[in-house]
Design an enzyme around this catalytic site. Sequence first.
Site, PDB file in Angstrom:
ATOM      1  N   GLY A 159     -15.564   3.766   3.380  1.00  0.00           N
ATOM      2  CA  GLY A 159     -14.154   4.086   3.202  1.00  0.00           C
ATOM      3  C   GLY A 159     -13.505   3.563   1.944  1.00  0.00           C
ATOM      4  O   GLY A 159     -12.297   3.716   1.772  1.00  0.00           O
ATOM      5  N   GLN A 160     -14.293   2.936   1.032  1.00  0.00           N
ATOM      6  CA  GLN A 160     -13.648   2.500  -0.214  1.00  0.00           C
ATOM      7  C   GLN A 160     -13.307   3.723  -1.050  1.00  0.00           C
ATOM      8  O   GLN A 160     -14.172   4.573  -1.313  1.00  0.00           O
ATOM      9  CB  GLN A 160     -14.565   1.562  -1.018  1.00  0.00           C
ATOM     10  CG  GLN A 160     -13.870   1.007  -2.258  1.00  0.00           C
ATOM     11  CD  GLN A 160     -14.708  -0.023  -3.033  1.00  0.00           C
ATOM     12  OE1 GLN A 160     -15.885  -0.220  -2.738  1.00  0.00           O
ATOM     13  NE2 GLN A 160     -14.085  -0.654  -4.007  1.00  0.00           N
ATOM     14  N   SER A 161     -12.049   3.825  -1.441  1.00  0.00           N
ATOM     15  CA  SER A 161     -11.618   4.983  -2.221  1.00  0.00           C
ATOM     16  C   SER A 161     -11.111   4.589  -3.601  1.00  0.00           C
ATOM     17  O   SER A 161     -11.023   5.433  -4.489  1.00  0.00           O
ATOM     18  CB  SER A 161     -10.529   5.761  -1.475  1.00  0.00           C
ATOM     19  OG  SER A 161      -9.398   4.946  -1.249  1.00  0.00           O
TER      20      SER A 161
ATOM     21  N   HIS B 297      -7.197  -5.606   2.079  1.00  0.00           N
ATOM     22  CA  HIS B 297      -6.064  -5.073   2.830  1.00  0.00           C
ATOM     23  C   HIS B 297      -5.537  -6.171   3.763  1.00  0.00           C
ATOM     24  O   HIS B 297      -6.294  -6.686   4.586  1.00  0.00           O
ATOM     25  CB  HIS B 297      -6.494  -3.896   3.715  1.00  0.00           C
ATOM     26  CG  HIS B 297      -7.027  -2.709   2.992  1.00  0.00           C
ATOM     27  ND1 HIS B 297      -6.302  -1.542   2.849  1.00  0.00           N
ATOM     28  CD2 HIS B 297      -8.222  -2.472   2.390  1.00  0.00           C
ATOM     29  CE1 HIS B 297      -7.032  -0.641   2.189  1.00  0.00           C
ATOM     30  NE2 HIS B 297      -8.203  -1.184   1.915  1.00  0.00           N
TER      31      HIS B 297
ATOM     32  N   ASP C  37       0.849  -1.190   0.000  1.00  0.00           N
ATOM     33  CA  ASP C  37       0.000   0.000   0.000  1.00  0.00           C
ATOM     34  C   ASP C  37       0.892   1.250   0.000  1.00  0.00           C
ATOM     35  O   ASP C  37       1.907   1.306   0.698  1.00  0.00           O
ATOM     36  CB  ASP C  37      -0.922   0.004   1.229  1.00  0.00           C
ATOM     37  CG  ASP C  37      -2.041   1.015   1.099  1.00  0.00           C
ATOM     38  OD1 ASP C  37      -3.197   0.582   0.930  1.00  0.00           O
ATOM     39  OD2 ASP C  37      -1.761   2.231   1.167  1.00  0.00           O
TER      40      ASP C  37
ATOM     41  N   HIS D 232     -10.302  -4.843  -3.488  1.00  0.00           N
ATOM     42  CA  HIS D 232      -8.979  -5.104  -2.911  1.00  0.00           C
ATOM     43  C   HIS D 232      -9.133  -5.499  -1.457  1.00  0.00           C
ATOM     44  O   HIS D 232      -9.946  -4.940  -0.726  1.00  0.00           O
ATOM     45  CB  HIS D 232      -8.064  -3.883  -3.039  1.00  0.00           C
ATOM     46  CG  HIS D 232      -8.683  -2.613  -2.564  1.00  0.00           C
ATOM     47  ND1 HIS D 232      -9.594  -1.901  -3.314  1.00  0.00           N
ATOM     48  CD2 HIS D 232      -8.528  -1.914  -1.410  1.00  0.00           C
ATOM     49  CE1 HIS D 232      -9.973  -0.836  -2.653  1.00  0.00           C
ATOM     50  NE2 HIS D 232      -9.354  -0.820  -1.482  1.00  0.00           N
TER      51      HIS D 232
ATOM     52  N   ASN E 197     -13.172  -2.969   2.028  1.00  0.00           N
ATOM     53  CA  ASN E 197     -14.159  -1.900   2.110  1.00  0.00           C
ATOM     54  C   ASN E 197     -15.037  -1.951   0.864  1.00  0.00           C
ATOM     55  O   ASN E 197     -14.526  -1.969  -0.261  1.00  0.00           O
ATOM     56  CB  ASN E 197     -13.465  -0.534   2.208  1.00  0.00           C
ATOM     57  CG  ASN E 197     -12.713  -0.374   3.521  1.00  0.00           C
ATOM     58  OD1 ASN E 197     -13.203  -0.776   4.570  1.00  0.00           O
ATOM     59  ND2 ASN E 197     -11.524   0.203   3.460  1.00  0.00           N
TER      60      ASN E 197
HETATM   61  P1  5GP Z   1      -9.696   1.735   0.227  1.00  0.00           P
HETATM   62  O1  5GP Z   1      -9.779   3.032   0.947  1.00  0.00           O
HETATM   63  O2  5GP Z   1     -10.333   1.834  -1.146  1.00  0.00           O
HETATM   64  O3  5GP Z   1     -10.200   0.546   0.988  1.00  0.00           O
HETATM   65  O4  5GP Z   1      -8.152   1.451   0.017  1.00  0.00           O
HETATM   66  C1  5GP Z   1      -7.424   1.995  -1.026  1.00  0.00           C
HETATM   67  C2  5GP Z   1      -5.980   1.866  -0.666  1.00  0.00           C
HETATM   68  O5  5GP Z   1      -5.222   2.060  -1.841  1.00  0.00           O
HETATM   69  C3  5GP Z   1      -5.494   2.891   0.364  1.00  0.00           C
HETATM   70  O6  5GP Z   1      -4.970   2.205   1.493  1.00  0.00           O
HETATM   71  C4  5GP Z   1      -4.438   3.678  -0.396  1.00  0.00           C
HETATM   72  O7  5GP Z   1      -3.328   4.022   0.418  1.00  0.00           O
HETATM   73  C5  5GP Z   1      -4.049   2.748  -1.503  1.00  0.00           C
HETATM   74  N1  5GP Z   1      -3.608   3.390  -2.717  1.00  0.00           N
HETATM   75  C6  5GP Z   1      -4.207   4.417  -3.356  1.00  0.00           C
HETATM   76  N2  5GP Z   1      -3.530   4.738  -4.477  1.00  0.00           N
HETATM   77  C7  5GP Z   1      -2.490   3.876  -4.550  1.00  0.00           C
HETATM   78  C8  5GP Z   1      -1.436   3.710  -5.501  1.00  0.00           C
HETATM   79  O8  5GP Z   1      -1.313   4.401  -6.502  1.00  0.00           O
HETATM   80  N3  5GP Z   1      -0.535   2.710  -5.233  1.00  0.00           N
HETATM   81  C9  5GP Z   1      -0.647   1.910  -4.141  1.00  0.00           C
HETATM   82  N4  5GP Z   1       0.287   0.959  -3.978  1.00  0.00           N
HETATM   83  N5  5GP Z   1      -1.631   2.047  -3.229  1.00  0.00           N
HETATM   84  C10 5GP Z   1      -2.542   3.025  -3.437  1.00  0.00           C
END
Ligand code: 5GP
Length: 117
Positions: free
Chosen positions: A96-98, A105, A33, A103, A90
């Site tokens: 919190g999914q961004s 974690h 991450d 994916h 998420n």
């Molecule tokens: P979410 O918030 O969707 O559950 O998790 C997205 C994750 O993707 C976050 O922990 C964020 O740090 C990670 N992330 C976002 N952009 C990138 C990227 O360009 N490269 C990597 N390796 N991780 C990313």
Amino acid sequence: MSEQNDTVFGKIIRGEIPSDKVYEDDDVLAFQDLNPAAPVHILVIPKKYIVNAFDAEEDDAELLGKVVLAAKKVAIDQGLEEDGFRLVINNGEGVGQSVFHLHAHVLGGRSFSWPPG
Ligand code: 5GP
């Protein structure tokens, strides 16, 4: 989900942006991450474009099992077998999914509270 995967993880799968890969096979990719929330923070993704669990179909059952098994392998490789690890997906912006490519974690190397915030 047959649309073009314009998410950052789609770009990582296609090699358009770099990532620090720790595991890869035909179906699954795992990489560090970018903004780790724990000493171990690795993302495991299916190469197939699935937005999140709401987008998953019966036909994805084996693939999603492979995501969990890859997470197990990564966790063991990272030395988390004794202390354990948290596996988080998420599903939706509201929780919190961004990045809208499914994916998991893999989080470990510190203590975790329950329930998660
Ligand atoms: P979410 O918030 O969707 O559950 O998790 C997205 C994750 O993707 C976050 O922990 C964020 O740090 C990670 N992330 C976002 N952009 C990138 C990227 O360009 N490269 C990597 N390796 N991780 C990313």
